[in-house]
Design an enzyme around this catalytic site. Structure first.
Site, PDB file in Angstrom:
ATOM      1  N   GLN A 133       0.839  -1.208   0.000  1.00  0.00           N
ATOM      2  CA  GLN A 133       0.000   0.000   0.000  1.00  0.00           C
ATOM      3  C   GLN A 133       0.877   1.261   0.000  1.00  0.00           C
ATOM      4  O   GLN A 133       0.611   2.198  -0.747  1.00  0.00           O
ATOM      5  CB  GLN A 133      -0.926   0.012   1.226  1.00  0.00           C
ATOM      6  CG  GLN A 133      -1.952   1.130   1.163  1.00  0.00           C
ATOM      7  CD  GLN A 133      -2.684   1.359   2.488  1.00  0.00           C
ATOM      8  OE1 GLN A 133      -2.393   0.726   3.491  1.00  0.00           O
ATOM      9  NE2 GLN A 133      -3.632   2.268   2.481  1.00  0.00           N
ATOM     10  N   TYR A 146       2.157  -8.192  15.878  1.00  0.00           N
ATOM     11  CA  TYR A 146       2.591  -7.059  15.047  1.00  0.00           C
ATOM     12  C   TYR A 146       3.188  -5.958  15.932  1.00  0.00           C
ATOM     13  O   TYR A 146       4.285  -5.454  15.678  1.00  0.00           O
ATOM     14  CB  TYR A 146       1.376  -6.534  14.280  1.00  0.00           C
ATOM     15  CG  TYR A 146       1.613  -5.302  13.436  1.00  0.00           C
ATOM     16  CD1 TYR A 146       2.409  -5.360  12.298  1.00  0.00           C
ATOM     17  CD2 TYR A 146       1.005  -4.088  13.760  1.00  0.00           C
ATOM     18  CE1 TYR A 146       2.596  -4.231  11.514  1.00  0.00           C
ATOM     19  CE2 TYR A 146       1.190  -2.964  12.978  1.00  0.00           C
ATOM     20  CZ  TYR A 146       1.983  -3.034  11.852  1.00  0.00           C
ATOM     21  OH  TYR A 146       2.166  -1.919  11.079  1.00  0.00           O
TER      22      TYR A 146
HETATM   23  N1  LIG Z   1      -0.579   0.804   5.741  1.00  0.00           N
HETATM   24  C1  LIG Z   1      -0.713   1.235   6.977  1.00  0.00           C
HETATM   25  O1  LIG Z   1      -1.802   1.681   7.377  1.00  0.00           O
HETATM   26  C2  LIG Z   1       0.478   1.226   7.906  1.00  0.00           C
HETATM   27  C3  LIG Z   1       0.365   1.858   9.152  1.00  0.00           C
HETATM   28  C4  LIG Z   1       1.449   1.836  10.032  1.00  0.00           C
HETATM   29  C5  LIG Z   1       2.645   1.223   9.642  1.00  0.00           C
HETATM   30  N2  LIG Z   1       2.732   0.625   8.434  1.00  0.00           N
HETATM   31  C6  LIG Z   1       4.002  -0.025   8.097  1.00  0.00           C
HETATM   32  O2  LIG Z   1       4.473   0.394   6.827  1.00  0.00           O
HETATM   33  C7  LIG Z   1       5.152  -0.689   6.172  1.00  0.00           C
HETATM   34  C8  LIG Z   1       4.534  -0.942   4.814  1.00  0.00           C
HETATM   35  O3  LIG Z   1       3.155  -1.180   5.002  1.00  0.00           O
HETATM   36  P1  LIG Z   1       2.157  -1.427   3.792  1.00  0.00           P
HETATM   37  O4  LIG Z   1       0.827  -0.960   4.256  1.00  0.00           O
HETATM   38  O5  LIG Z   1       2.713  -0.920   2.511  1.00  0.00           O
HETATM   39  O6  LIG Z   1       2.152  -3.025   3.807  1.00  0.00           O
HETATM   40  P2  LIG Z   1       1.589  -4.036   2.676  1.00  0.00           P
HETATM   41  O7  LIG Z   1       1.197  -5.295   3.381  1.00  0.00           O
HETATM   42  O8  LIG Z   1       0.609  -3.356   1.805  1.00  0.00           O
HETATM   43  O9  LIG Z   1       2.900  -4.309   1.814  1.00  0.00           O
HETATM   44  C9  LIG Z   1       4.001  -5.033   2.305  1.00  0.00           C
HETATM   45  C10 LIG Z   1       4.832  -5.472   1.118  1.00  0.00           C
HETATM   46  O10 LIG Z   1       5.920  -6.235   1.654  1.00  0.00           O
HETATM   47  C11 LIG Z   1       6.111  -7.339   0.796  1.00  0.00           C
HETATM   48  N3  LIG Z   1       6.793  -8.407   1.561  1.00  0.00           N
HETATM   49  C12 LIG Z   1       6.256  -9.271   2.460  1.00  0.00           C
HETATM   50  N4  LIG Z   1       7.227 -10.102   2.906  1.00  0.00           N
HETATM   51  C13 LIG Z   1       8.375  -9.728   2.315  1.00  0.00           C
HETATM   52  C14 LIG Z   1       9.715 -10.176   2.386  1.00  0.00           C
HETATM   53  N5  LIG Z   1      10.078 -11.223   3.146  1.00  0.00           N
HETATM   54  N6  LIG Z   1      10.651  -9.550   1.623  1.00  0.00           N
HETATM   55  C15 LIG Z   1      10.308  -8.501   0.833  1.00  0.00           C
HETATM   56  N7  LIG Z   1       9.053  -8.036   0.702  1.00  0.00           N
HETATM   57  C16 LIG Z   1       8.104  -8.640   1.452  1.00  0.00           C
HETATM   58  C17 LIG Z   1       4.735  -7.744   0.319  1.00  0.00           C
HETATM   59  O11 LIG Z   1       4.812  -8.482  -0.892  1.00  0.00           O
HETATM   60  C18 LIG Z   1       4.082  -6.365   0.143  1.00  0.00           C
HETATM   61  O12 LIG Z   1       4.240  -5.873  -1.183  1.00  0.00           O
HETATM   62  C19 LIG Z   1       5.068  -1.866   7.155  1.00  0.00           C
HETATM   63  O13 LIG Z   1       6.233  -1.896   7.957  1.00  0.00           O
HETATM   64  C20 LIG Z   1       3.875  -1.528   8.010  1.00  0.00           C
HETATM   65  O14 LIG Z   1       3.969  -2.131   9.275  1.00  0.00           O
HETATM   66  C21 LIG Z   1       1.676   0.616   7.564  1.00  0.00           C
END
Ligand SMILES: NC(=O)c1ccc[n+]([C@@H]2O[C@H](COP(=O)([O-])OP(=O)(O)OC[C@H]3O[C@@H](n4cnc5c(N)ncnc54)[C@H](O)[C@@H]3O)[C@@H](O)[C@H]2O)c1
Length: 313
Positions: A12, A141
């Protein structure tokens, strides 16, 4: 000009961050990576490589080949998926962060790691939630995010690695769908409102959580990495927020544009329990003081912009 590597680039956040970084720093300078292959909008617009971020050797080789000086480490397992498979969340979140930090130490890279409101737990003051407070999360998490914040602080203090980060609230965007978090409802509600005119919400009507629109999150991601290090007291894990939403409040805002929109509730006990353990409102004054954080979108402007894009895309 920075040379940047992004892990988890297909998610995302990454699907928005990579084009933003390529625009700002030049296409060739931003290497997108993910454990899975991504579409041409990422792979043809600049360098891309399939990379499992838990594999330290492969991370090191990719950073070296790209001559990266900055890593945006986005690969992770999110809260709701993490509760379904806690061991996977621990493995991916901790092993990948440790790998990235070690590579950064060896090759002199700066590292951005996103933390989350998930670091807080039922014992944390909820409104407002201070920058420095009790952090005893109830989810796997959250446990990985607290450990991650501490590990990033440690690598800075012990080895001088330039680690920085923010605690994101729920992020709202169109485009790539959210990856299985507790705040996904605030994205799903817009898609269902436009496509069906109704939404069945998995959280209770008055469950309040912090949220932010993606353009503000991108500004935060870039601003913290460009910030003057001498002003940063906290470095890792600044509270940042833009708005506080409840399902009934957001539904009312959507109804200003789609008067017949209807919301019903079918509570998912797992995600409801997670949401109730998280803050109602973050205090983001440290981010405002240390690197001039200030969001542009509130509930009304975010809702109008989301609906405009979803109705015309
Ligand atoms: N989206 C939110 O609302 C939100 C809020 C707070 C924190 N975050 C943090 O931001 C970061 C990104 O979040 P996001 O929403 O884009 O997550 P997401 O789940 O949409 O995307 C995560 C991506 O990581 C990839 N992935 C998973 N395992 C992997 C691995 N072993 N090696 C490489 N890639 C891998 C997946 O294929 C995916 O494309 C995360 O650390 C999340 O905890 C997100």
């Amino acid at each position: 000009m920075k040379r940047i590597l992004v892990t988890g680039a297909g998610g995302q956040i990454g699907s928005w961050l990579v084009p933003r970084l390529r625009e700002q720093y030049g296409e060739a300078n931003v290497m997108a990576t993910d454990v899975r292959h991504l579409g041409p909008e990422v792979t043809e617009a600049g360098p891309f490589q399939v990379l499992d971020a838990t594999q330290a050797k492969a991370v090191g080789q990719t950073v070296m080949r790209h001559d990266a000086d900055t890593i945006y480490h986005l690969a992770a397992i999110l809260s709701a998926v993490g509760e379904r498979d806690p061991r996977l969340a621990w493995h991916v979140n901790m092993t990948s962060l440790e790998a990235v930090l070690e590579v950064a130490r060896e090759q002199g890279c700066a590292v951005f790691t996103p933390s989350s409101i998930g670091v807080f737990g039922p014992d944390t003051p909820k409104d407002p939630t201070p920058q420095d407070t009790v952090m005893r999360p109830a989810t796997m998490y959250g446990i990985t995010k607290v450990a991650g914040e501490l590990l990033c602080d440690y690598y800075h203090r012990r080895f001088g690695v330039d680690t920085r980060g923010v605690r994101f609230p729920g992020l709202i965007s169109y485009g790539a769908p959210p990856g299985g978090g507790t705040t996904d409802w605030a994205v799903d509600i817009f898609h269902e409102a436009v496509e069906r005119g109704s939404y069945r919400c998995f959280l209770g009507h008055d469950t309040q959580l912090d949220m932010m629109y993606m353009p503000d999150a991108l500004d935060a991601l870039v601003a913290i990495m460009e910030a003057d290090p001498s002003r940063l007291v906290h470095r890792n894990a600044f509270n940042v927020t833009a708005m506080q939403l409840t399902p009934e409040g957001l539904a009312a805002e959507i109804r200003k544009h789609l008067p017949r929109f209807d919301i019903t509730y079918e509570i998912d006990p797992v995600r409801q329990a997670i949401a109730e353990s998280w803050p109602d409102r973050l205090d983001d004054s440290a981010a405002r003081a240390e690197w001039d954080w200030s969001p542009s979108f509130d509930t009304a402007t975010m809702t109008a912009d989301m609906l405009t894009h979803l109705r015309h895309d």
